[in-house]
Design an enzyme around this catalytic site. Structure first.
Site, PDB file in Angstrom:
ATOM      1  N   TYR A   8      -7.582   4.950   2.284  1.00  0.00           N
ATOM      2  CA  TYR A   8      -7.083   6.223   1.749  1.00  0.00           C
ATOM      3  C   TYR A   8      -5.598   6.058   1.473  1.00  0.00           C
ATOM      4  CZ  TYR A   8      -6.731  11.290   1.095  1.00  0.00           C
ATOM      5  OH  TYR A   8      -6.530  12.539   0.566  1.00  0.00           O
ATOM      6  N   ARG A  14      -7.633  14.338   2.747  1.00  0.00           N
ATOM      7  CA  ARG A  14      -9.060  14.232   3.072  1.00  0.00           C
ATOM      8  C   ARG A  14      -9.377  13.098   4.051  1.00  0.00           C
ATOM      9  NH1 ARG A  14     -12.522  17.456   0.737  1.00  0.00           N
ATOM     10  NH2 ARG A  14     -11.922  18.648  -1.095  1.00  0.00           N
ATOM     11  N   TRP A 104      -3.250  21.997  -5.726  1.00  0.00           N
ATOM     12  CA  TRP A 104      -2.324  21.071  -5.072  1.00  0.00           C
ATOM     13  C   TRP A 104      -1.200  20.594  -5.984  1.00  0.00           C
ATOM     14  CZ3 TRP A 104      -2.885  21.094  -0.063  1.00  0.00           C
ATOM     15  CH2 TRP A 104      -4.129  21.354   0.493  1.00  0.00           C
TER      16      TRP A 104
END
Length: 194
Positions: A8, A14, A104
């Site tokens: 990530y 997330r 976002w």
């Protein structure tokens, strides 16, 4: 024992729910954090071109909530029975619907307007669901509590004080962060880039 690698970006987002679940379960994992500049070269090799993914013994699995359910089951964080499990899933999916729609990359004004319009409904629902209980479902922590905490931290980064009128939700975050394995993870996790 399987080997785990979380891939990530160098931020919470997330991926943080998965880091919480690995940490709570005391499962060793490689936390591979990408810089955004490195993503285009890796993207073609990732299923559906989305992160996070978890590699288990060399096999890549995508979708953070699917991976989360897998890890939560291993950790005993899905509730004590089938009805608890559906309640946990419903809370997580409700939070995730909002998380997915949050603007976002938009302006601060757009974020605030979205939170003022849609966030109040979510926060009121979650506060009511929590009621006078310590946890969302049953009498022990589930990954729904973890998911609220990780998502709330993301919202807080963009809109400080967004949940200030919801003391039960704020107290829930404090309880989650006080769990020894979570507190230990938070203390040692790398600084995020956003």
């Amino acid at each position: 024992m399987p080997s785990y690698k979380l891939i990530y970006f160098n931020l919470e987002g997330r991926g943080e729910i998965l880091r919480y679940l690995f940490s709570y379960s005391n499962i060793e994992f490689e936390d591979r954090r990408l810089e955004f500049a490195d993503w285009p070269a890796l993207k073609p090799s990732i299923p559906y071109g989305q992160l996070p993914v978890v590699e288990i013994d060399g096999v890549i699995f995508n979708q953070s909530l699917a991976i989360g359910r897998y890890l939560a089951k291993k950790a005993g964080l899905i509730g004590k029975n089938d009805l608890d499990e559906i309640r946990v899933d419903a809370i997580i999916d409700t939070i995730d619907d909002f998380f997915s729609k949050f603007p976002w990359m938009d302006t601060d004004k757009a974020k605030k307007e979205f939170m003022d319009k849609s966030g109040i409904q979510l926060l009121a629902y979650l506060e009511k669901t929590l009621g006078n209980n310590s946890w969302f479902v049953g009498d022990s922590v589930t990954w729904a509590d973890f998911y609220w905490d990780t998502c709330a931290d993301c919202f807080e980064n963009y809109l400080p004080g967004f949940a200030k009128d919801y003391p039960k939700l704020l107290a829930l975050q404090e309880r989650v962060k006080a769990i020894p394995a979570i507190a230990s993870w938070i203390k040692k996790r790398p600084k995020k880039t956003q």
